[in-house]
Design a protein around this motif. Structure first.
Motif, PDB file in Angstrom:
ATOM      1  N   GLY A   3       0.844  -1.196   0.000  1.00  0.00           N
ATOM      2  CA  GLY A   3       0.000   0.000   0.000  1.00  0.00           C
ATOM      3  C   GLY A   3       0.873   1.236   0.000  1.00  0.00           C
ATOM      4  O   GLY A   3       2.098   1.149   0.106  1.00  0.00           O
ATOM      5  N   ARG A   4       0.223   2.382  -0.103  1.00  0.00           N
ATOM      6  CA  ARG A   4       1.017   3.614  -0.128  1.00  0.00           C
ATOM      7  C   ARG A   4       0.213   4.807   0.357  1.00  0.00           C
ATOM      8  O   ARG A   4      -1.024   4.802   0.351  1.00  0.00           O
ATOM      9  N   PHE A   5       0.953   5.816   0.791  1.00  0.00           N
ATOM     10  CA  PHE A   5       0.351   7.117   1.096  1.00  0.00           C
ATOM     11  C   PHE A   5       1.137   8.105   0.245  1.00  0.00           C
ATOM     12  O   PHE A   5       2.367   8.057   0.210  1.00  0.00           O
ATOM     13  N   PRO A   7       1.059  11.908  -0.233  1.00  0.00           N
ATOM     14  CA  PRO A   7       0.636  13.293  -0.004  1.00  0.00           C
ATOM     15  C   PRO A   7       1.384  14.301  -0.876  1.00  0.00           C
ATOM     16  O   PRO A   7       2.520  14.056  -1.285  1.00  0.00           O
ATOM     17  N   SER A   8       0.731  15.427  -1.130  1.00  0.00           N
ATOM     18  CA  SER A   8       1.384  16.549  -1.805  1.00  0.00           C
ATOM     19  C   SER A   8       1.892  17.494  -0.717  1.00  0.00           C
ATOM     20  O   SER A   8       1.101  17.911   0.137  1.00  0.00           O
ATOM     21  N   PRO A   9       3.169  17.848  -0.740  1.00  0.00           N
ATOM     22  CA  PRO A   9       3.710  18.692   0.337  1.00  0.00           C
ATOM     23  C   PRO A   9       3.435  20.164   0.081  1.00  0.00           C
ATOM     24  O   PRO A   9       4.336  20.958  -0.168  1.00  0.00           O
ATOM     25  N   VAL A 215      -5.297   3.295  -1.591  1.00  0.00           N
ATOM     26  CA  VAL A 215      -6.356   3.770  -0.706  1.00  0.00           C
ATOM     27  C   VAL A 215      -6.274   5.289  -0.698  1.00  0.00           C
ATOM     28  O   VAL A 215      -5.207   5.858  -0.468  1.00  0.00           O
ATOM     29  N   ARG A 216      -7.392   5.955  -0.968  1.00  0.00           N
ATOM     30  CA  ARG A 216      -7.381   7.425  -0.990  1.00  0.00           C
ATOM     31  C   ARG A 216      -8.815   7.928  -0.941  1.00  0.00           C
ATOM     32  O   ARG A 216      -9.769   7.150  -1.094  1.00  0.00           O
ATOM     33  N   GLY A 217      -8.973   9.245  -0.791  1.00  0.00           N
ATOM     34  CA  GLY A 217     -10.299   9.826  -0.641  1.00  0.00           C
ATOM     35  C   GLY A 217     -11.161   9.651  -1.881  1.00  0.00           C
ATOM     36  O   GLY A 217     -10.653   9.572  -3.002  1.00  0.00           O
TER      37      GLY A 217
HETATM   38  N1  GLU Z   1      -1.095  13.577  -4.023  1.00  0.00           N
HETATM   39  C1  GLU Z   1      -2.507  13.453  -4.011  1.00  0.00           C
HETATM   40  C2  GLU Z   1      -3.083  14.317  -2.924  1.00  0.00           C
HETATM   41  O1  GLU Z   1      -2.386  14.669  -1.985  1.00  0.00           O
HETATM   42  C3  GLU Z   1      -2.987  12.038  -3.728  1.00  0.00           C
HETATM   43  C4  GLU Z   1      -2.813  11.175  -4.890  1.00  0.00           C
HETATM   44  C5  GLU Z   1      -3.300   9.757  -4.728  1.00  0.00           C
HETATM   45  O2  GLU Z   1      -3.459   9.268  -3.606  1.00  0.00           O
HETATM   46  O3  GLU Z   1      -3.468   9.129  -5.763  1.00  0.00           O
HETATM   47  O4  GLU Z   1      -4.237  14.670  -3.015  1.00  0.00           O
END
Ligand code: GLU
Length: 321
Positions: A3-5, A7-9, A215-217
């Protein structure tokens, strides 16, 4: 399983970002999987190294430990998108050579003037104004002529998208079927300022980093068909997708970096990690009653079936009272 997270910094994490990290971590760890942290610093204007450092520090503080990532490396790095341009250029070249990409000269204002925001989520579907003639109508992508010129060194580039349905099974929201042309339209691979587009980078990275579960929103649910389509064109593996509900503030809007009271800077002044995690686990039904809890303790009770599909409203006081 990996899995992965990602984020955009572009600012301090807020509770919504933490919720995403927690669910992705719990999902991967409860399957005995590896979890990686990728910093999505594609936007040179908005990304800052100090935000990336803060994200890492906040995740460590919360006890959401990762196995591969920018500061400790791993065999699939680099884990900063700003260091992966050669990979994205290679992917773009392959799509360009097949005649699937065209330069676009429309400004955002031009696009807004020709297209109404999409009824479902306010996105703008590009009307195809700059499409070359041979791509007008519904051209067969296997018959597009190879381009006579190399990839232009600068400027916006779009992927030609035919009138096809992409189907996939979201682990949390079930079967999805989306028409690429009408819901997504020809989408960007490179922006006007030369920055790589999110869709291209995320597909290349998830595949080359060996990610098997995203997994993401659920705000990114409609990006998924674009990503599956791109992965297929590039011959890359497609991960499984699991979108989660969003955390909304009391006025019903998705939490954003503007909701300062719920950003990690302030939260860390008032709460312990176990209180923040306990609150998130409680509002999303993973535990029945609020109590302070560690990420590891949540592993034995985590179950995607407990997580609701509808968005979750969060007030400023997260103390569980
Ligand atoms: N970098 C994206 C964000 O922070 C998430 C990208 C993803 O999970 O696919 O919204």
């Amino acid at each position: 399983m990996k899995g992965r997270f990602a984020p955009s910094p572009t600012g301090r994490m807020h509770l919504g970002n933490v919720y995403c990290a927690l669910l992705s971590w719990l999902s991967a760890r409860s399957q005995g999987g590896v979890w990686l942290l990728r910093i999505e610093d594609l936007d040179p204007q908005r990304s800052r190294p100090e935000y990336a450092r803060q994200i890492e520090d906040d995740l460590r503080w919360l006890g959401l430990v990762w196995d591969e990532g920018a500061s400790q490396g791993g065999h699939a790095g680099p884990y900063l998108q700003s260091l992966r341009s050669d990979i994205y250029r290679h992917c773009l070249d392959r799509l360009w050579t097949r005649g699937l990409v065209y330069p676009c000269h429309c400004s955002r204002a031009d696009i807004m003037a020709t297209q109404a925001p999409h009824e479902m989520d306010g996105r703008i579907v590009y009307a195809g104004t700059c499409r070359p003639d041979h791509m007008k109508g519904n051209a067969d992508i296997t018959l597009l002529p190879p381009p006579q010129t190399p990839v232009p060194p600068s400027g916006k580039l779009r992927l030609y998208v035919p009138d096809v349905d992409v189907e996939f099974e979201d682990r949390h929201y079930g079967s999805q079927r989306v028409n690429l042309a009408s819901h997504c339209g020809d989408f960007l691979l490179r922006r006007a300022d030369g920055a790589w587009a999110y869709q291209l980078a995320v597909v290349a990275d998830d595949a080359l980093m060996g990610v098997t579960e995203v997994v993401r929103g659920r705000d990114l649910l409609l990006s998924t068909p674009q990503q599956i389509w791109l992965a297929r064109l590039l011959g890359l593996p497609v991960p499984s997708y699991c979108h989660h509900p969003l955390l909304n503030n009391t006025t019903g809007q998705r939490l954003s970096k503007r909701d300062r009271s719920l950003d990690m800077g302030l939260l860390r002044q008032h709460y312990k990690p176990s209180e923040i995690l306990g609150h998130l686990a409680h509002v999303s039904g993973i535990i029945h009653r609020y109590e302070p809890v560690s990420a590891t303790e949540l592993l034995s009770v985590f179950d995607w079936n407990k997580v609701p599909q509808q968005d979750i409203c969060i007030g400023d006081d997260i103390s569980g009272k």
